[in-house]
Design a protein around this motif. Sequence first.
Motif, PDB file in Angstrom:
ATOM      1  N   TYR A  90      35.284 -33.545 -66.548  1.00 41.84           N
ATOM      2  CA  TYR A  90      35.533 -34.950 -66.222  1.00 41.84           C
ATOM      3  C   TYR A  90      35.582 -35.731 -67.537  1.00 41.84           C
ATOM      4  CZ  TYR A  90      35.080 -39.411 -63.747  1.00 41.84           C
ATOM      5  OH  TYR A  90      35.295 -40.677 -63.238  1.00 41.84           O
ATOM      6  N   LEU A 115      46.890 -36.146 -63.119  1.00 40.30           N
ATOM      7  CA  LEU A 115      45.863 -35.890 -62.119  1.00 40.30           C
ATOM      8  C   LEU A 115      45.841 -34.413 -61.740  1.00 40.30           C
ATOM      9  CD1 LEU A 115      43.732 -37.140 -60.189  1.00 40.30           C
ATOM     10  CD2 LEU A 115      45.571 -37.386 -58.506  1.00 40.30           C
ATOM     11  N   ILE A 136      35.405 -42.350 -55.922  1.00 39.22           N
ATOM     12  CA  ILE A 136      36.398 -41.288 -56.082  1.00 39.22           C
ATOM     13  C   ILE A 136      36.588 -41.092 -57.578  1.00 39.22           C
ATOM     14  CG2 ILE A 136      38.781 -40.560 -55.725  1.00 39.22           C
ATOM     15  CD1 ILE A 136      38.806 -42.294 -53.179  1.00 39.22           C
ATOM     16  N   TYR A 137      36.380 -39.859 -58.027  1.00 38.86           N
ATOM     17  CA  TYR A 137      36.499 -39.532 -59.440  1.00 38.86           C
ATOM     18  C   TYR A 137      37.791 -38.761 -59.667  1.00 38.86           C
ATOM     19  CZ  TYR A 137      31.509 -40.552 -59.069  1.00 38.86           C
ATOM     20  OH  TYR A 137      30.300 -41.149 -58.805  1.00 38.86           O
ATOM     21  N   ASP A 138      38.637 -39.286 -60.537  1.00 39.12           N
ATOM     22  CA  ASP A 138      39.894 -38.631 -60.876  1.00 39.12           C
ATOM     23  C   ASP A 138      39.674 -37.662 -62.030  1.00 39.12           C
ATOM     24  OD1 ASP A 138      41.275 -40.089 -58.978  1.00 39.12           O
ATOM     25  OD2 ASP A 138      41.990 -41.596 -60.405  1.00 39.12           O
ATOM     26  N   TYR A 139      39.944 -36.392 -61.793  1.00 45.48           N
ATOM     27  CA  TYR A 139      39.887 -35.373 -62.834  1.00 45.48           C
ATOM     28  C   TYR A 139      41.289 -35.221 -63.404  1.00 45.48           C
ATOM     29  CZ  TYR A 139      35.092 -33.954 -62.244  1.00 45.48           C
ATOM     30  OH  TYR A 139      33.718 -33.934 -62.254  1.00 45.48           O
ATOM     31  N   LEU A 140      41.417 -35.539 -64.689  1.00 44.36           N
ATOM     32  CA  LEU A 140      42.715 -35.544 -65.346  1.00 44.36           C
ATOM     33  C   LEU A 140      42.801 -34.419 -66.360  1.00 44.36           C
ATOM     34  CD1 LEU A 140      42.919 -39.395 -66.061  1.00 44.36           C
ATOM     35  CD2 LEU A 140      43.714 -38.151 -64.023  1.00 44.36           C
ATOM     36  N   PRO A 142      46.030 -33.165 -55.838  1.00 47.10           N
ATOM     37  CA  PRO A 142      47.040 -34.226 -55.791  1.00 47.10           C
ATOM     38  C   PRO A 142      47.998 -34.023 -54.621  1.00 47.10           C
ATOM     39  CG  PRO A 142      46.813 -33.391 -58.027  1.00 47.10           C
ATOM     40  CD  PRO A 142      45.999 -32.491 -57.130  1.00 47.10           C
ATOM     41  N   LYS A 170      38.170 -44.490 -59.612  1.00 48.24           N
ATOM     42  CA  LYS A 170      38.350 -45.663 -58.779  1.00 48.24           C
ATOM     43  C   LYS A 170      36.975 -46.144 -58.359  1.00 48.24           C
ATOM     44  CE  LYS A 170      42.720 -44.052 -57.000  1.00 48.24           C
ATOM     45  NZ  LYS A 170      43.501 -43.667 -55.856  1.00 48.24           N
ATOM     46  N   GLN A 188      40.771 -34.707 -57.311  1.00 49.00           N
ATOM     47  CA  GLN A 188      39.894 -35.844 -57.071  1.00 49.00           C
ATOM     48  C   GLN A 188      38.631 -35.354 -56.373  1.00 49.00           C
ATOM     49  OE1 GLN A 188      42.632 -38.420 -54.839  1.00 49.00           O
ATOM     50  NE2 GLN A 188      42.390 -39.904 -56.507  1.00 49.00           N
ATOM     51  N   TRP A 206      36.347 -32.421 -52.357  1.00 49.21           N
ATOM     52  CA  TRP A 206      37.455 -32.375 -53.308  1.00 49.21           C
ATOM     53  C   TRP A 206      38.793 -32.399 -52.588  1.00 49.21           C
ATOM     54  CZ3 TRP A 206      37.007 -32.158 -58.609  1.00 49.21           C
ATOM     55  CH2 TRP A 206      35.724 -31.897 -59.127  1.00 49.21           C
TER      56      TRP A 206
END
Length: 181
Positions: A68, A29, A19-23, A49, A1, A32, A46
Amino acid sequence: KGPASIPPAGPGRDRLVAIYDYLGLDGALVAQKARWEGEGGKRFTWRLPGSEKWDGLGAGGLRTIPLYGADALALAPLERPVYYVEGEKAMEACVEHGLLATTHGGGSGTRDFGDSLEILRGRTVRLWPDNDAVGREYMNLIATRLHGIAKSISYVTPPISLPEKGDAYDYFAAGGTVEAL
């Protein structure tokens, strides 16, 4: 985001800038990571979810998170080289310039990667250290950990001088190009 979706901080407080989304490999998800900046520099927090608070990763810690961009790596052809950089900001700069890139969320202090490096099995990996002794030491550790996993490992040496601690983000911000690499 992106930073545009993040509310401003109050006076004297760090500002949430990303904000970095770690998928996971399936795109779900996993965690984050927030980047905060202020007078004292940058810091990271950190959350898992479902949490509204930046209260950490729980008992598993950093060893439980994927790299990432692991979801993009999972979809990319094995022949495509992967640039392994230090930090999400540097990784996103690489991706914005058409490179397949990744990083680990723990930064240069990480020693336990869990099984996160397995996504690099059979791949050509180009390690791009920050321009400092810590960055070079970290990438040497990554090279050691990738031995027997990666198809080949090489190091990126940018063709222009970068400031102390400079990284891929700084390289592209200074006008560096993919072709020059």
